[in-house]
Design a protein around this motif. Structure first.
Motif, short mmCIF file in Angstrom:
data_model
loop_
_atom_site.label_atom_id
_atom_site.label_comp_id
_atom_site.label_asym_id
_atom_site.label_seq_id
_atom_site.Cartn_x
_atom_site.Cartn_y
_atom_site.Cartn_z
N SER A 11 -10.10 -25.10 2.77
CA SER A 11 -10.16 -25.07 1.32
C SER A 11 -9.06 -24.23 0.69
O SER A 11 -8.85 -24.28 -0.52
N LEU A 12 -8.35 -23.44 1.51
CA LEU A 12 -7.21 -22.66 1.02
C LEU A 12 -5.93 -23.20 1.64
O LEU A 12 -5.88 -23.43 2.85
N TYR A 13 -4.94 -23.41 0.83
CA TYR A 13 -3.70 -23.97 1.35
C TYR A 13 -2.47 -23.38 0.66
O TYR A 13 -1.35 -23.56 1.11
N ASN A 14 -2.69 -22.65 -0.45
CA ASN A 14 -1.62 -21.94 -1.13
C ASN A 14 -1.97 -20.46 -1.21
O ASN A 14 -3.15 -20.09 -1.17
N THR A 15 -0.97 -19.62 -1.33
CA THR A 15 -1.23 -18.19 -1.46
C THR A 15 -2.08 -17.93 -2.70
O THR A 15 -1.82 -18.46 -3.78
N ILE A 16 -3.11 -17.10 -2.54
CA ILE A 16 -4.01 -16.80 -3.66
C ILE A 16 -3.68 -15.43 -4.23
O ILE A 16 -3.23 -14.52 -3.53
N TYR A 17 -3.93 -15.27 -5.52
CA TYR A 17 -3.60 -14.02 -6.21
C TYR A 17 -4.83 -13.37 -6.83
O TYR A 17 -4.70 -12.41 -7.60
N LEU B 48 -2.86 -16.84 11.63
CA LEU B 48 -1.52 -16.53 11.12
C LEU B 48 -1.32 -17.08 9.71
O LEU B 48 -0.76 -16.41 8.84
N ARG B 49 -1.77 -18.31 9.48
CA ARG B 49 -1.61 -18.91 8.15
C ARG B 49 -2.45 -18.20 7.10
O ARG B 49 -1.99 -17.93 5.99
N LEU B 50 -3.70 -17.89 7.44
CA LEU B 50 -4.56 -17.19 6.49
C LEU B 50 -4.04 -15.79 6.20
O LEU B 50 -4.21 -15.27 5.08
N ASN B 51 -3.41 -15.18 7.18
CA ASN B 51 -2.84 -13.84 6.98
C ASN B 51 -1.75 -13.87 5.91
O ASN B 51 -1.54 -12.88 5.20
N ASN B 52 -1.06 -15.02 5.79
CA ASN B 52 -0.01 -15.16 4.77
C ASN B 52 -0.56 -15.63 3.43
O ASN B 52 0.14 -15.55 2.41
N ILE B 53 -1.78 -16.12 3.44
CA ILE B 53 -2.37 -16.69 2.22
C ILE B 53 -3.31 -15.71 1.53
O ILE B 53 -3.27 -15.52 0.32
N GLY C 52 -8.03 -7.36 0.51
CA GLY C 52 -8.85 -7.17 -0.67
C GLY C 52 -9.10 -8.44 -1.46
O GLY C 52 -9.62 -8.41 -2.57
N PHE C 53 -8.70 -9.60 -0.89
CA PHE C 53 -8.86 -10.87 -1.58
C PHE C 53 -9.88 -11.77 -0.90
O PHE C 53 -9.78 -12.99 -0.98
N SER C 54 -10.84 -11.19 -0.21
CA SER C 54 -11.89 -11.99 0.42
C SER C 54 -13.24 -11.38 0.11
O SER C 54 -13.34 -10.34 -0.54
N PHE C 55 -14.28 -12.03 0.57
CA PHE C 55 -15.64 -11.56 0.28
C PHE C 55 -15.93 -10.22 0.92
O PHE C 55 -16.83 -9.50 0.51
N ILE C 56 -15.15 -9.85 1.94
CA ILE C 56 -15.40 -8.59 2.64
C ILE C 56 -14.96 -7.39 1.81
O ILE C 56 -15.62 -6.36 1.79
N ASP C 57 -13.86 -7.55 1.07
CA ASP C 57 -13.35 -6.41 0.32
C ASP C 57 -12.65 -6.88 -0.94
O ASP C 57 -11.46 -6.64 -1.14
N GLU D 248 -12.25 -4.35 -7.14
CA GLU D 248 -13.29 -3.86 -8.03
C GLU D 248 -13.21 -4.52 -9.40
O GLU D 248 -14.22 -4.83 -10.01
N GLY D 249 -11.99 -4.72 -9.91
CA GLY D 249 -11.85 -5.28 -11.25
C GLY D 249 -12.08 -6.77 -11.34
O GLY D 249 -12.05 -7.34 -12.44
N PHE D 250 -12.31 -7.42 -10.21
CA PHE D 250 -12.47 -8.87 -10.16
C PHE D 250 -13.62 -9.35 -11.04
O PHE D 250 -13.55 -10.41 -11.65
N LEU D 251 -14.68 -8.56 -11.14
CA LEU D 251 -15.89 -8.98 -11.85
C LEU D 251 -16.07 -8.28 -13.19
O LEU D 251 -17.14 -8.36 -13.79
N ASP D 252 -15.03 -7.60 -13.67
CA ASP D 252 -15.18 -6.84 -14.93
C ASP D 252 -15.58 -7.73 -16.09
O ASP D 252 -16.45 -7.37 -16.90
N GLY D 253 -14.95 -8.91 -16.19
CA GLY D 253 -15.28 -9.83 -17.28
C GLY D 253 -16.74 -10.27 -17.23
O GLY D 253 -17.42 -10.31 -18.27
#
Length: 652
Positions: free
Chosen positions: A207-213, A495-500, A504-509, A512-517
């Motif tokens: 479900s992931l194929y581009n770098t996420i921000y 290796l691919r997921l490490n680049n994508i 701090g961009f997964s459910f594990i970590d 903090e500001g992700f849910l402020d809205g």
């Protein structure tokens, strides 16, 4: 307390899993998936007859008896439950439940508010199916209840919290990951590690194929697409890995019905899985009984029951919709053409085969579907074509290394049938883009990835299970050859997921500001609830500049208070207003028309989430404070009194 209540549901699933392993001699790697399927179908059935809470209590009571039975037969318990899959399922589920109880993720995806998350909250708050629960806007009542019931089960006791539904979805996914290790016995536990690792990473990889921000919502969501693909895999995993199919075909049927109850588009996947299993039963499986009947008669009976399972689930839900909502879900698939499903398939096939002149839209869409299969890298492993090559390669290696001639045939037949199934499903998705989606959506194949990757997920994991069965009994001279591709695939994915996925961009970590809205919206909703109290009157939402996203979020957040449809969000303005852009979210309306709308829809309050000049210039005179309290971006609540909106208070 919500942590312990969530843990209680997990313990119930574990209890029934152990009972299934002991009573039916089924591997404990497979039993968690069967237990979750049983939970889903039990609550779905009771929900359809208006007794959803009773169904939940029955599940807990059965779990209690299962635990007591396991304690009485404690000598068999440890021997049964110590398996690679079961240990992963238990450890991963406990980790996520504990992690989420501290970090408390919330829904962030549009569709979670428009249906998947909101429906769980409705069932929790009302104790009835979301199809009949009161809500202030046009509801997607026809969508299947399976995943909703799973989420509800993890909310059964205690306060509703979104993280609990997310954790429940993960428990379901982990049960499928566990099932992929169903072929491995304790002595082969080390061989299962790369398979479990790949299965766990598959939802990310597909479900992931581009770098996420921003943080990925994989394993932090109640959306249906990934679970549907995983359940598709689970059905095939259960069948292939069962050692005694004669006494356990009920588990396969249960899994097929659960898959059918996942989502509308899951029915084709369930029928494909059922067809593959039926062919395997009749032509490949050596011996399978039906009670005291054996031979070809038993095979035919089992095949009929298997094939009928998704059909029974599909038409039962259709009958329920017809009786409760007076809706015929098969006569009209909706969308641009307003035709029935059978008519859509016939019309599409005629145009595809050249039996009738294809429309311009058909040619355009099907052409894009064809090119997208080769060109769009929708997974970290590449395009759909590359995924197909990988799956066929896995099955070829399974065929080569196995010393069981029957399993060789199974791998070859599955390669052919699953490929045909993929083609049929892919064409069906193309037809949906042609006949259901609007012009602007179909022209760009909107959400193409979401519609196609469930099949890839199930196909890929099913192939891995067949490979695992081959590895367990591989030819001595080819020892280790079967594990090589799984290590290569695991390495590529990591290796691919490490680049994508950034740290701090997964459910594990997640950040903090992700849910402020969302937290601000939650606080404002709580403030509104304190002002309003218990009321049957609806709340009209005004959020200038909204594209519907904020309206959807507040409509879910405010429940059980009903947020009126409010034109689906948007910017209110006078018909004479000069608009600088061509956004479709401008609602041109006069003050008198607005007042009539509010009266006709039983609105007692107006929630101004965000004001602007369009609102103050055109409608400010309707507000007792002339919107002075909203001029600096504040949100305010107003009560409708006659033809005036009396200021209630600022919403913070």
């Amino acid at each position: 307390m919500t942590f312990f209540f969530t843990l209680l549901t997990f313990i119930a699933i574990i209890g029934i899993s152990i009972f299934i392993s002991i009573k039916f001699d089924i591997s404990s790697s497979l039993s968690p998936f069967i237990s979750v399927c049983f939970e889903v179908m039990l609550l779905s059935v009771f929900g359809c007859i208006g007794l959803v809470r009773l169904g939940g209590y029955i599940y807990y009571i059965l779990a209690l008896f299962a635990i007591i039975y396991s304690i009485i037969n404690y000598k068999d318990v440890l021997k049964k439950i110590i398996s690679p899959g079961f240990l992963f399922f238990t450890g991963a589920s406990l980790f996520v439940i504990t992690l989420f109880s501290f970090k408390q993720p919330m829904f962030v995806v549009w569709d979670e508010f428009s249906f998947w998350g909101t429906s769980i909250k409705l069932v929790k708050l009302t104790g009835e199916m979301y199809t009949t629960a009161p809500i202030g806007w046009a509801w997607v009542a026809t969508q299947k209840p399976g995943l909703i019931m799973n989420g509800y089960m993890f909310e059964f006791f205690g306060k509703y919290q979104e993280w609990r539904a997310c954790a429940g979805m993960d428990v379901l996914l982990f049960s499928v990951v566990s099932a992929t290790a169903g072929a491995f016995e304790n002595k082969n536990w080390h061989k299962s590690i790369p398979f479990i690792s790949v299965a766990f990473l598959t939802p990310f990889a597909f479900s992931l194929y581009n770098t996420i921000y921003s943080p990925s919502t994989v394993y932090m969501s109640v959306m249906a697409d990934i679970p549907m693909g995983m359940l598709f895999a689970g059905v095939l995993c259960i069948y292939f890995a069962l050692k005694n199919k004669s006494s356990s075909m009920w588990a396969v049927c249960l899994a097929l019905m659960t898959l059918t109850f996942t989502k509308d588009t899951a029915f084709p996947l369930a029928m494909i899985a059922a067809g593959i299993i039926c062919v395997d039963i009749i032509f490949i499986e050596k011996q399978i009984n039906f009670f005291k009947i054996d031979g070809i008669k038993a095979k035919i009976i089992n095949s009929i029951i298997v094939f009928a399972s998704p059909l029974v689930a599909f038409f039962s839900w259709t009958a329920y919709l017809g009786s409760v909502l007076k809706i015929d879900a098969t006569s009209n698939v909706g969308g641009s053409e307003q035709m029935g499903m059978i008519e859509m398939l016939i019309t599409g096939l005629k145009q595809l085969l050249g039996l009738m002149q294809p429309s311009e839209k058909f040619v355009q869409v099907m052409g894009k579907m064809y090119s997208s299969y080769f060109d769009i890298n929708l997974t970290v492993l590449g395009s759909g074509f590359k995924i197909t090559i990988i799956v066929i390669a896995i099955l070829f290696i399974s065929f080569i290394i196995s010393k069981d001639i029957r399993h060789k045939i199974r791998c070859a037949v599955f390669a052919v049938l699953s490929s045909v199934g993929f083609l049929a499903n892919y064409i069906f998705i193309g037809f949906c883009f042609v006949f259901v989606f609007k012009e602007t959506e179909s022209a760009n194949l909107m959400s193409y990835e979401r519609y196609v990757y469930p099949y890839y997920i199930g196909w890929f994991l099913a192939a891995l299970v067949l490979l695992s069965i081959s590895i367990v009994s591989e030819k001595r001279r080819l020892y280790g050859v079967g594990r090589l591709p799984i290590y290569v695939i695991l390495l590529i994915i990591v290796l691919r997921l490490n680049n994508i996925v950034y740290p701090g961009f997964s459910f594990i970590d997640f950040q903090e500001g992700f849910l402020d809205g969302r937290k601000i919206q939650e606080q404002k909703s709580q403030a509104i609830a304190e002002y309003v109290g218990n009321t049957d009157e609806k709340i009209f939402f005004i959020g200038q500049g909204d594209d519907g996203n904020r309206w959807f979020k507040y409509s879910s957040q405010l429940l059980p208070l009903q947020l009126e449809y409010s034109f689906g969000g948007g910017t209110l303005c006078l018909p004479s207003a000069e608009i600088q852009d061509d956004s479709p979210y401008y609602i041109k309306i006069t003050p008198d028309e607005l007042l009539d709308y509010l009266e006709e829809n039983n609105c007692g309050y107006v929630f101004v989430e965000l004001s602007d000049n369009f609102l103050s210039d055109g409608f400010g005179h309707l507000f007792s404070d002339n919107l002075e309290n909203c001029k600096d971006g504040q949100s305010c609540l107003y009560k409708i009194v006659d033809d005036k909106f009396e200021f209630v208070g600022e919403v913070e």
